[in-house]
Design an enzyme around this catalytic site. Structure first.
Site, PDB file in Angstrom:
ATOM      1  CG  HIS A 239      -0.175  14.386   2.260  1.00  0.00           C
ATOM      2  ND1 HIS A 239      -0.550  15.671   2.552  1.00  0.00           N
ATOM      3  CD2 HIS A 239       1.114  14.463   1.867  1.00  0.00           C
ATOM      4  CE1 HIS A 239       0.465  16.489   2.348  1.00  0.00           C
ATOM      5  NE2 HIS A 239       1.497  15.781   1.939  1.00  0.00           N
ATOM      6  CE  LYS A 243       7.382  13.105   3.916  1.00  0.00           C
ATOM      7  NZ  LYS A 243       7.467  14.482   3.358  1.00  0.00           N
ATOM      8  CG  HIS A 268       5.825   8.678   3.765  1.00  0.00           C
ATOM      9  ND1 HIS A 268       6.587   8.500   2.646  1.00  0.00           N
ATOM     10  CD2 HIS A 268       4.839   9.563   3.399  1.00  0.00           C
ATOM     11  CE1 HIS A 268       6.107   9.252   1.654  1.00  0.00           C
ATOM     12  NE2 HIS A 268       5.041   9.903   2.088  1.00  0.00           N
ATOM     13  CG  HIS A 294       0.491  10.910  -0.655  1.00  0.00           C
ATOM     14  ND1 HIS A 294       0.484  10.066   0.431  1.00  0.00           N
ATOM     15  CD2 HIS A 294       1.662  11.588  -0.578  1.00  0.00           C
ATOM     16  CE1 HIS A 294       1.598  10.227   1.135  1.00  0.00           C
ATOM     17  NE2 HIS A 294       2.338  11.147   0.536  1.00  0.00           N
ATOM     18  CG  HIS A 295       4.260   9.339  -2.540  1.00  0.00           C
ATOM     19  ND1 HIS A 295       4.772  10.489  -3.123  1.00  0.00           N
ATOM     20  CD2 HIS A 295       4.293   9.559  -1.191  1.00  0.00           C
ATOM     21  CE1 HIS A 295       5.107  11.349  -2.167  1.00  0.00           C
ATOM     22  NE2 HIS A 295       4.813  10.813  -0.988  1.00  0.00           N
ATOM     23  CG  ASP A 323       2.576  15.877  -1.485  1.00  0.00           C
ATOM     24  OD1 ASP A 323       2.938  16.768  -0.692  1.00  0.00           O
ATOM     25  OD2 ASP A 323       3.151  14.774  -1.574  1.00  0.00           O
TER      26      ASP A 323
END
Ligand code: C2E
Ligand code: SIN
Ligand code: SIN
Ligand code: FE
Ligand code: FE
Length: 380
Positions: A239, A243, A268, A294-295, A323
Protein backbone atom coordinates in the site's frame (compact mmCIF):
# COMPACT_ATOMS: atom_id res chain seq x y z
CA UNK A 1 -10.44 -38.43 7.11
CA UNK A 2 -10.39 -41.70 5.25
CA UNK A 3 -10.95 -44.54 7.68
CA UNK A 4 -9.86 -48.10 7.19
CA UNK A 5 -12.54 -49.89 5.29
CA UNK A 6 -13.40 -53.55 5.70
CA UNK A 7 -10.83 -53.51 8.38
CA UNK A 8 -11.85 -56.76 10.06
CA UNK A 9 -11.65 -58.60 6.79
CA UNK A 10 -8.02 -57.68 6.30
CA UNK A 11 -6.97 -58.00 9.88
CA UNK A 12 -6.09 -61.66 9.54
CA UNK A 13 -4.94 -61.59 5.99
CA UNK A 14 -2.56 -58.69 6.53
CA UNK A 15 -2.93 -57.03 3.16
CA UNK A 16 -5.51 -55.77 0.69
CA UNK A 17 -6.47 -58.04 -2.19
CA UNK A 18 -5.41 -56.73 -5.61
CA UNK A 19 -8.86 -55.51 -6.52
CA UNK A 20 -9.24 -53.55 -3.31
CA UNK A 21 -5.72 -52.25 -3.71
CA UNK A 22 -6.37 -50.84 -7.16
CA UNK A 23 -9.64 -49.39 -6.01
CA UNK A 24 -7.93 -47.59 -3.15
CA UNK A 25 -5.11 -46.31 -5.32
CA UNK A 26 -7.45 -44.99 -7.97
CA UNK A 27 -9.71 -43.38 -5.42
CA UNK A 28 -6.79 -41.39 -4.11
CA UNK A 29 -4.84 -40.83 -7.33
CA UNK A 30 -7.78 -38.87 -8.75
CA UNK A 31 -7.97 -36.65 -5.70
CA UNK A 32 -4.22 -36.30 -5.52
CA UNK A 33 -3.85 -35.27 -9.15
CA UNK A 34 -6.38 -32.47 -8.61
CA UNK A 35 -4.86 -31.20 -5.40
CA UNK A 36 -2.61 -28.15 -5.77
CA UNK A 37 -2.29 -27.32 -2.09
CA UNK A 38 0.85 -28.94 -0.74
CA UNK A 39 -0.41 -29.31 2.84
CA UNK A 40 -3.60 -31.02 1.75
CA UNK A 41 -1.63 -33.20 -0.63
CA UNK A 42 0.63 -34.36 2.17
CA UNK A 43 -2.36 -35.41 4.21
CA UNK A 44 -4.10 -37.13 1.32
CA UNK A 45 -0.98 -39.11 0.52
CA UNK A 46 -0.49 -40.06 4.13
CA UNK A 47 -4.10 -41.27 4.28
CA UNK A 48 -3.61 -43.27 1.13
CA UNK A 49 -0.46 -44.91 2.48
CA UNK A 50 -2.13 -45.75 5.75
CA UNK A 51 -5.10 -47.32 4.04
CA UNK A 52 -3.03 -49.25 1.51
CA UNK A 53 -0.86 -51.10 3.96
CA UNK A 54 -3.17 -51.04 6.97
CA UNK A 55 -0.87 -49.16 9.27
CA UNK A 56 -1.90 -47.22 12.34
CA UNK A 57 0.02 -44.11 11.34
CA UNK A 58 1.49 -42.90 8.12
CA UNK A 59 3.46 -39.73 7.56
CA UNK A 60 4.77 -38.25 4.37
CA UNK A 61 8.01 -36.42 5.07
CA UNK A 62 9.49 -33.95 2.61
CA UNK A 63 13.21 -33.39 2.41
CA UNK A 64 14.44 -29.81 2.74
CA UNK A 65 18.01 -29.98 1.50
CA UNK A 66 18.84 -26.42 2.51
CA UNK A 67 17.77 -26.82 6.11
CA UNK A 68 18.90 -30.46 6.24
CA UNK A 69 15.53 -31.46 7.67
CA UNK A 70 12.48 -33.53 6.98
CA UNK A 71 9.20 -31.74 7.46
CA UNK A 72 5.49 -32.46 7.31
CA UNK A 73 2.12 -31.15 8.38
CA UNK A 74 0.11 -33.36 10.65
CA UNK A 75 -3.16 -31.48 10.38
CA UNK A 76 -4.30 -28.56 8.28
CA UNK A 77 -3.47 -25.19 9.73
CA UNK A 78 -0.94 -26.62 12.12
CA UNK A 79 2.67 -25.57 12.08
CA UNK A 80 5.15 -27.73 10.25
CA UNK A 81 6.70 -30.57 12.17
CA UNK A 82 10.39 -30.67 11.40
CA UNK A 83 13.08 -33.22 12.24
CA UNK A 84 16.80 -33.25 11.43
CA UNK A 85 17.60 -35.48 8.45
CA UNK A 86 20.61 -36.97 10.19
CA UNK A 87 18.64 -38.80 12.85
CA UNK A 88 15.85 -41.31 13.15
CA UNK A 89 14.59 -43.95 10.78
CA UNK A 90 13.02 -41.56 8.32
CA UNK A 91 16.27 -39.61 8.17
CA UNK A 92 18.21 -42.81 7.60
CA UNK A 93 15.99 -43.89 4.71
CA UNK A 94 16.25 -40.51 2.99
CA UNK A 95 19.97 -40.05 3.54
CA UNK A 96 20.85 -43.55 2.33
CA UNK A 97 18.09 -43.89 -0.26
CA UNK A 98 17.13 -47.18 1.38
CA UNK A 99 13.94 -48.88 2.42
CA UNK A 100 13.76 -49.43 6.17
CA UNK A 101 11.65 -52.36 7.30
CA UNK A 102 11.82 -53.29 10.97
CA UNK A 103 9.71 -55.24 13.42
CA UNK A 104 10.54 -53.41 16.60
CA UNK A 105 11.92 -49.89 16.49
CA UNK A 106 13.23 -50.13 20.04
CA UNK A 107 15.64 -52.84 19.01
CA UNK A 108 17.10 -50.64 16.27
CA UNK A 109 19.81 -48.12 17.14
CA UNK A 110 18.77 -45.82 14.27
CA UNK A 111 15.38 -45.19 15.87
CA UNK A 112 14.95 -41.95 17.77
CA UNK A 113 12.50 -42.59 20.65
CA UNK A 114 12.19 -38.88 21.43
CA UNK A 115 8.89 -38.46 19.55
CA UNK A 116 7.36 -41.40 21.46
CA UNK A 117 8.54 -39.89 24.72
CA UNK A 118 6.78 -36.65 23.90
CA UNK A 119 3.54 -38.15 22.61
CA UNK A 120 3.17 -41.24 24.76
CA UNK A 121 2.71 -43.28 21.59
CA UNK A 122 4.43 -46.68 21.37
CA UNK A 123 6.17 -47.26 18.04
CA UNK A 124 6.85 -50.88 17.14
CA UNK A 125 6.83 -51.93 13.49
CA UNK A 126 8.15 -49.30 11.10
CA UNK A 127 8.32 -49.09 7.33
CA UNK A 128 10.03 -46.19 5.59
CA UNK A 129 10.19 -45.82 1.81
CA UNK A 130 12.13 -43.06 0.07
CA UNK A 131 10.22 -41.12 -2.58
CA UNK A 132 12.17 -40.16 -5.68
CA UNK A 133 11.51 -37.61 -8.41
CA UNK A 134 11.96 -38.20 -12.15
CA UNK A 135 15.68 -37.54 -11.89
CA UNK A 136 16.03 -40.14 -9.15
CA UNK A 137 16.72 -37.65 -6.36
CA UNK A 138 15.10 -38.44 -3.04
CA UNK A 139 12.50 -35.76 -2.29
CA UNK A 140 11.03 -37.29 0.84
CA UNK A 141 9.72 -40.53 2.27
CA UNK A 142 6.71 -42.45 3.42
CA UNK A 143 6.91 -43.53 7.03
CA UNK A 144 4.36 -46.04 8.27
CA UNK A 145 4.18 -47.01 11.90
CA UNK A 146 2.55 -50.07 13.50
CA UNK A 147 0.85 -52.65 11.37
CA UNK A 148 -2.76 -53.10 12.44
CA UNK A 149 -3.03 -56.81 11.66
CA UNK A 150 -2.46 -59.87 13.78
CA UNK A 151 1.06 -60.38 12.51
CA UNK A 152 1.80 -56.77 13.54
CA UNK A 153 4.74 -56.50 11.14
CA UNK A 154 5.06 -55.00 7.69
CA UNK A 155 5.82 -57.34 4.79
CA UNK A 156 7.63 -57.18 1.46
CA UNK A 157 4.19 -56.88 -0.12
CA UNK A 158 3.59 -53.72 1.90
CA UNK A 159 6.89 -52.39 0.57
CA UNK A 160 5.74 -53.12 -2.97
CA UNK A 161 2.37 -51.47 -2.43
CA UNK A 162 3.72 -48.35 -0.82
CA UNK A 163 6.31 -48.04 -3.59
CA UNK A 164 3.54 -48.32 -6.12
CA UNK A 165 1.62 -45.58 -4.37
CA UNK A 166 4.65 -43.32 -4.27
CA UNK A 167 5.33 -43.88 -7.96
CA UNK A 168 1.83 -42.79 -8.85
CA UNK A 169 1.96 -39.70 -6.69
CA UNK A 170 5.58 -38.47 -6.91
CA UNK A 171 4.82 -36.30 -9.91
CA UNK A 172 1.86 -34.56 -8.24
CA UNK A 173 3.95 -34.12 -5.15
CA UNK A 174 6.82 -32.59 -7.08
CA UNK A 175 4.65 -30.12 -8.94
CA UNK A 176 2.88 -29.10 -5.72
CA UNK A 177 6.29 -28.57 -4.11
CA UNK A 178 7.38 -26.44 -7.05
CA UNK A 179 4.13 -24.50 -6.93
CA UNK A 180 4.57 -23.90 -3.19
CA UNK A 181 8.11 -22.71 -3.83
CA UNK A 182 6.96 -20.28 -6.52
CA UNK A 183 4.18 -18.96 -4.32
CA UNK A 184 6.55 -18.57 -1.41
CA UNK A 185 8.94 -16.65 -3.67
CA UNK A 186 6.14 -14.39 -4.90
CA UNK A 187 5.07 -13.68 -1.36
CA UNK A 188 8.59 -12.82 -0.41
CA UNK A 189 9.06 -10.47 -3.37
CA UNK A 190 5.81 -8.75 -2.49
CA UNK A 191 6.85 -8.24 1.12
CA UNK A 192 10.25 -7.01 0.05
CA UNK A 193 8.62 -4.54 -2.33
CA UNK A 194 6.37 -3.32 0.44
CA UNK A 195 9.32 -2.96 2.78
CA UNK A 196 11.03 -0.64 0.30
CA UNK A 197 8.24 1.83 0.90
CA UNK A 198 8.09 1.26 4.62
CA UNK A 199 11.68 0.70 5.72
CA UNK A 200 12.68 4.21 4.78
CA UNK A 201 10.07 5.53 7.16
CA UNK A 202 11.37 3.32 9.98
CA UNK A 203 8.49 0.90 9.79
CA UNK A 204 9.97 -2.58 9.85
CA UNK A 205 9.05 -5.48 7.64
CA UNK A 206 6.63 -6.52 10.32
CA UNK A 207 4.42 -3.50 9.62
CA UNK A 208 3.55 -4.80 6.15
CA UNK A 209 3.03 -8.31 7.49
CA UNK A 210 0.66 -7.10 10.19
CA UNK A 211 -1.29 -4.96 7.75
CA UNK A 212 -1.59 -8.02 5.50
CA UNK A 213 -2.90 -10.21 8.34
CA UNK A 214 -5.31 -7.58 9.69
CA UNK A 215 -6.65 -6.96 6.19
CA UNK A 216 -7.27 -10.67 5.74
CA UNK A 217 -9.25 -10.92 8.98
CA UNK A 218 -11.31 -7.85 8.16
CA UNK A 219 -11.98 -9.12 4.64
CA UNK A 220 -13.23 -12.49 5.91
CA UNK A 221 -15.19 -10.76 8.67
CA UNK A 222 -17.22 -8.63 6.28
CA UNK A 223 -18.02 -11.76 4.27
CA UNK A 224 -15.53 -11.78 1.39
CA UNK A 225 -14.60 -15.29 0.33
CA UNK A 226 -11.32 -17.03 1.07
CA UNK A 227 -9.86 -16.31 -2.36
CA UNK A 228 -10.55 -12.60 -2.28
CA UNK A 229 -9.36 -12.27 1.30
CA UNK A 230 -6.15 -14.05 0.30
CA UNK A 231 -5.79 -11.64 -2.61
CA UNK A 232 -6.07 -8.64 -0.30
CA UNK A 233 -3.60 -10.24 2.06
CA UNK A 234 -1.08 -10.60 -0.76
CA UNK A 235 -1.64 -7.11 -2.16
CA UNK A 236 -2.01 -4.93 0.94
CA UNK A 237 1.71 -5.04 1.90
CA UNK A 238 2.35 -2.79 -1.08
CA UNK A 239 0.00 0.00 0.00
CA UNK A 240 2.80 2.48 0.77
CA UNK A 241 5.20 1.53 -1.99
CA UNK A 242 4.85 5.06 -3.40
CA UNK A 243 6.78 6.32 -0.37
CA UNK A 244 9.96 5.31 -2.23
CA UNK A 245 9.65 8.59 -4.10
CA UNK A 246 9.16 10.79 -1.02
CA UNK A 247 12.32 12.60 0.14
CA UNK A 248 13.86 11.62 3.48
CA UNK A 249 13.49 15.17 4.76
CA UNK A 250 9.74 14.59 4.80
CA UNK A 251 9.54 10.86 5.40
CA UNK A 252 11.90 10.92 8.37
CA UNK A 253 10.92 14.27 9.79
CA UNK A 254 10.67 13.84 13.56
CA UNK A 255 7.97 16.45 13.95
CA UNK A 256 4.71 17.46 12.37
CA UNK A 257 4.64 18.06 8.62
CA UNK A 258 3.90 21.50 7.22
CA UNK A 259 0.95 21.74 4.86
CA UNK A 260 3.31 21.77 1.86
CA UNK A 261 5.17 18.73 3.12
CA UNK A 262 1.94 16.87 3.77
CA UNK A 263 0.72 17.71 0.26
CA UNK A 264 3.87 16.14 -1.12
CA UNK A 265 3.45 13.13 1.16
CA UNK A 266 -0.06 12.61 -0.21
CA UNK A 267 1.48 11.89 -3.60
CA UNK A 268 2.63 8.48 -2.34
CA UNK A 269 -0.84 7.19 -3.17
CA UNK A 270 -0.72 8.31 -6.81
CA UNK A 271 2.91 7.28 -7.24
CA UNK A 272 2.14 3.79 -5.94
CA UNK A 273 -0.92 3.52 -8.13
CA UNK A 274 0.99 4.51 -11.27
CA UNK A 275 3.75 2.06 -10.45
CA UNK A 276 1.42 -0.89 -10.00
CA UNK A 277 -1.43 -0.25 -12.43
CA UNK A 278 0.62 -1.24 -15.48
CA UNK A 279 0.59 -4.88 -14.54
CA UNK A 280 -2.04 -7.31 -15.70
CA UNK A 281 -1.48 -9.59 -12.74
CA UNK A 282 -4.39 -9.80 -10.40
CA UNK A 283 -2.36 -9.28 -7.26
CA UNK A 284 -0.69 -6.17 -8.62
CA UNK A 285 -3.96 -4.76 -9.93
CA UNK A 286 -5.41 -5.22 -6.47
CA UNK A 287 -2.31 -3.61 -4.99
CA UNK A 288 -2.75 -0.64 -7.35
CA UNK A 289 -6.28 -0.04 -6.05
CA UNK A 290 -5.11 -0.29 -2.46
CA UNK A 291 -2.11 2.01 -3.01
CA UNK A 292 -4.38 4.62 -4.55
CA UNK A 293 -7.31 4.41 -2.16
CA UNK A 294 -6.00 3.52 1.31
CA UNK A 295 -6.15 7.18 2.44
CA UNK A 296 -9.63 7.90 1.13
CA UNK A 297 -12.14 8.50 3.93
CA UNK A 298 -15.75 7.31 4.21
CA UNK A 299 -17.03 10.92 4.61
CA UNK A 300 -15.20 12.10 1.49
CA UNK A 301 -12.48 14.08 3.27
CA UNK A 302 -9.59 11.78 2.29
CA UNK A 303 -7.11 11.86 -0.58
CA UNK A 304 -6.12 11.74 -3.42
CA UNK A 305 -9.60 11.86 -4.96
CA UNK A 306 -11.95 12.67 -2.09
CA UNK A 307 -14.05 9.59 -2.82
CA UNK A 308 -16.98 8.94 -0.52
CA UNK A 309 -18.65 5.85 1.00
CA UNK A 310 -18.93 2.95 -1.39
CA UNK A 311 -17.23 4.93 -4.15
CA UNK A 312 -14.10 3.86 -2.33
CA UNK A 313 -13.20 0.33 -3.36
CA UNK A 314 -13.79 -2.22 -0.62
CA UNK A 315 -10.06 -3.12 -0.76
CA UNK A 316 -9.18 0.50 0.02
CA UNK A 317 -11.70 0.69 2.89
CA UNK A 318 -10.34 -2.50 4.44
CA UNK A 319 -6.69 -1.52 4.20
CA UNK A 320 -7.46 1.93 5.63
CA UNK A 321 -8.60 0.36 8.90
CA UNK A 322 -5.69 -2.09 9.00
CA UNK A 323 -3.09 0.58 8.15
CA UNK A 324 -4.28 3.21 10.62
CA UNK A 325 -4.59 0.67 13.41
CA UNK A 326 -1.03 -0.41 12.81
CA UNK A 327 0.30 3.14 12.37
CA UNK A 328 -1.25 4.20 15.69
CA UNK A 329 -0.07 1.09 17.52
CA UNK A 330 3.54 1.58 16.37
CA UNK A 331 6.31 4.10 16.94
CA UNK A 332 6.92 6.44 14.03
CA UNK A 333 9.58 9.08 13.43
CA UNK A 334 6.95 11.63 14.25
CA UNK A 335 5.05 9.95 17.11
CA UNK A 336 5.14 7.30 19.82
CA UNK A 337 2.86 4.27 19.76
CA UNK A 338 -0.56 4.89 21.25
CA UNK A 339 -2.13 2.94 24.12
CA UNK A 340 -4.78 0.47 22.98
CA UNK A 341 -7.65 2.34 24.67
CA UNK A 342 -6.75 5.52 22.90
CA UNK A 343 -6.68 3.71 19.55
CA UNK A 344 -10.04 2.07 20.18
CA UNK A 345 -11.55 5.45 21.08
CA UNK A 346 -10.30 6.88 17.81
CA UNK A 347 -11.95 4.03 15.89
CA UNK A 348 -15.21 4.63 17.76
CA UNK A 349 -15.05 8.34 16.92
CA UNK A 350 -14.04 7.83 13.32
CA UNK A 351 -16.59 5.16 12.41
CA UNK A 352 -18.72 6.65 9.66
CA UNK A 353 -16.23 9.52 9.33
CA UNK A 354 -12.82 8.19 8.37
CA UNK A 355 -13.90 4.55 8.23
CA UNK A 356 -16.63 2.34 6.80
CA UNK A 357 -18.83 1.49 9.84
CA UNK A 358 -19.29 -2.13 8.74
CA UNK A 359 -15.55 -2.68 8.75
CA UNK A 360 -15.08 -0.96 12.10
CA UNK A 361 -17.76 -3.27 13.54
CA UNK A 362 -15.85 -6.29 12.28
CA UNK A 363 -12.65 -4.77 13.64
CA UNK A 364 -14.15 -4.70 17.14
CA UNK A 365 -15.61 -8.20 16.80
CA UNK A 366 -12.20 -9.53 15.71
CA UNK A 367 -10.14 -7.64 18.25
CA UNK A 368 -8.81 -10.77 19.96
CA UNK A 369 -7.44 -12.14 16.71
CA UNK A 370 -6.03 -8.76 15.75
CA UNK A 371 -4.22 -8.41 19.05
CA UNK A 372 -2.80 -11.91 18.68
CA UNK A 373 -1.31 -10.92 15.32
CA UNK A 374 0.03 -7.71 16.82
CA UNK A 375 1.76 -9.83 19.46
CA UNK A 376 3.06 -12.45 17.01
CA UNK A 377 4.57 -9.90 14.64
CA UNK A 378 5.94 -7.52 17.24
CA UNK A 379 8.62 -5.01 16.25
CA UNK A 380 11.87 -5.69 18.03
P1 C2E B 1 1.72 6.34 8.40
O1 C2E B 1 2.66 6.77 9.47
O2 C2E B 1 1.81 4.94 7.94
O3 C2E B 1 0.24 6.61 8.90
C1 C2E B 1 -0.86 6.09 8.21
C2 C2E B 1 -2.12 6.75 8.68
O4 C2E B 1 -2.36 6.44 10.05
C3 C2E B 1 -2.13 8.26 8.62
O5 C2E B 1 -2.41 8.70 7.33
C4 C2E B 1 -3.23 8.60 9.61
O6 C2E B 1 -4.50 8.39 9.04
C5 C2E B 1 -3.03 7.56 10.69
N1 C2E B 1 -2.17 8.12 11.73
C6 C2E B 1 -0.88 7.86 11.95
N2 C2E B 1 -0.44 8.55 13.02
C7 C2E B 1 -1.49 9.26 13.49
C8 C2E B 1 -1.67 10.15 14.61
O7 C2E B 1 -0.75 10.43 15.37
N3 C2E B 1 -2.90 10.69 14.77
C9 C2E B 1 -3.93 10.39 13.95
N4 C2E B 1 -5.12 10.95 14.17
N5 C2E B 1 -3.79 9.55 12.89
C10 C2E B 1 -2.59 8.98 12.67
P2 C2E B 1 -2.02 10.19 6.89
O8 C2E B 1 -2.29 11.15 7.97
O9 C2E B 1 -2.63 10.43 5.56
O10 C2E B 1 -0.45 10.12 6.73
C11 C2E B 1 0.16 9.42 5.66
C12 C2E B 1 1.60 9.29 5.91
O11 C2E B 1 2.19 10.60 6.00
C13 C2E B 1 1.95 8.65 7.25
O12 C2E B 1 1.92 7.23 7.10
C14 C2E B 1 3.34 9.18 7.49
O13 C2E B 1 4.32 8.53 6.73
C15 C2E B 1 3.23 10.60 6.96
N6 C2E B 1 2.87 11.56 8.04
C16 C2E B 1 1.64 11.96 8.44
N7 C2E B 1 1.73 12.88 9.41
C17 C2E B 1 3.04 13.07 9.65
C18 C2E B 1 3.77 13.91 10.56
O14 C2E B 1 3.22 14.69 11.34
N8 C2E B 1 5.14 13.83 10.50
C19 C2E B 1 5.78 13.01 9.64
N9 C2E B 1 7.12 12.98 9.66
N10 C2E B 1 5.13 12.20 8.77
C20 C2E B 1 3.77 12.24 8.78
C1 SIN C 1 9.16 -39.98 13.91
O1 SIN C 1 8.77 -41.09 14.27
O2 SIN C 1 8.40 -39.00 13.86
C2 SIN C 1 10.61 -39.82 13.49
C3 SIN C 1 11.50 -40.67 14.28
C4 SIN C 1 12.14 -41.74 13.47
O3 SIN C 1 12.03 -41.75 12.25
O4 SIN C 1 12.80 -42.58 14.07
C1 SIN D 1 -2.82 13.73 10.29
O1 SIN D 1 -2.04 14.63 9.94
O2 SIN D 1 -3.96 13.58 9.82
C2 SIN D 1 -2.36 12.72 11.31
C3 SIN D 1 -0.88 12.69 11.48
C4 SIN D 1 -0.47 13.30 12.81
O3 SIN D 1 -1.26 14.02 13.43
O4 SIN D 1 0.65 13.06 13.24
FE1 FE E 1 -0.10 5.46 3.12
FE1 FE F 1 1.47 2.09 6.08
Amino acid sequence: MHEHQNFEKYKKKGELDPEKLLETIFKYVGEIADERDLDKLLMLMADMGRELIISDRCTLWLYDSERETLWTKVAHGLERVEIPVDSGLAGYAVTNNEVVLIEDAYKDHRFNPEVDRQTGYRTKAVLVIPIKNQEGDVIGCYQAINKMTEAAVFSETDVKHLKLASTYTAKSLESAMLMAEIEETQREIIFRMGEIGESRSRETGNHVKRVAEYSYILARGIGLNEEEAELIKLASPMHDIGKVAIPDSILKKPGRLTDEEFDEMKNHTIIGYNLLKKSNRRILKTAAIIAEQHHEKWDGSGYPNGLKGEEIHIYGRITAVADVFDALASDRYYKKAWELDRILNLFKEETGRHFDPTIVAVFFESLDQILTIKENYKDI
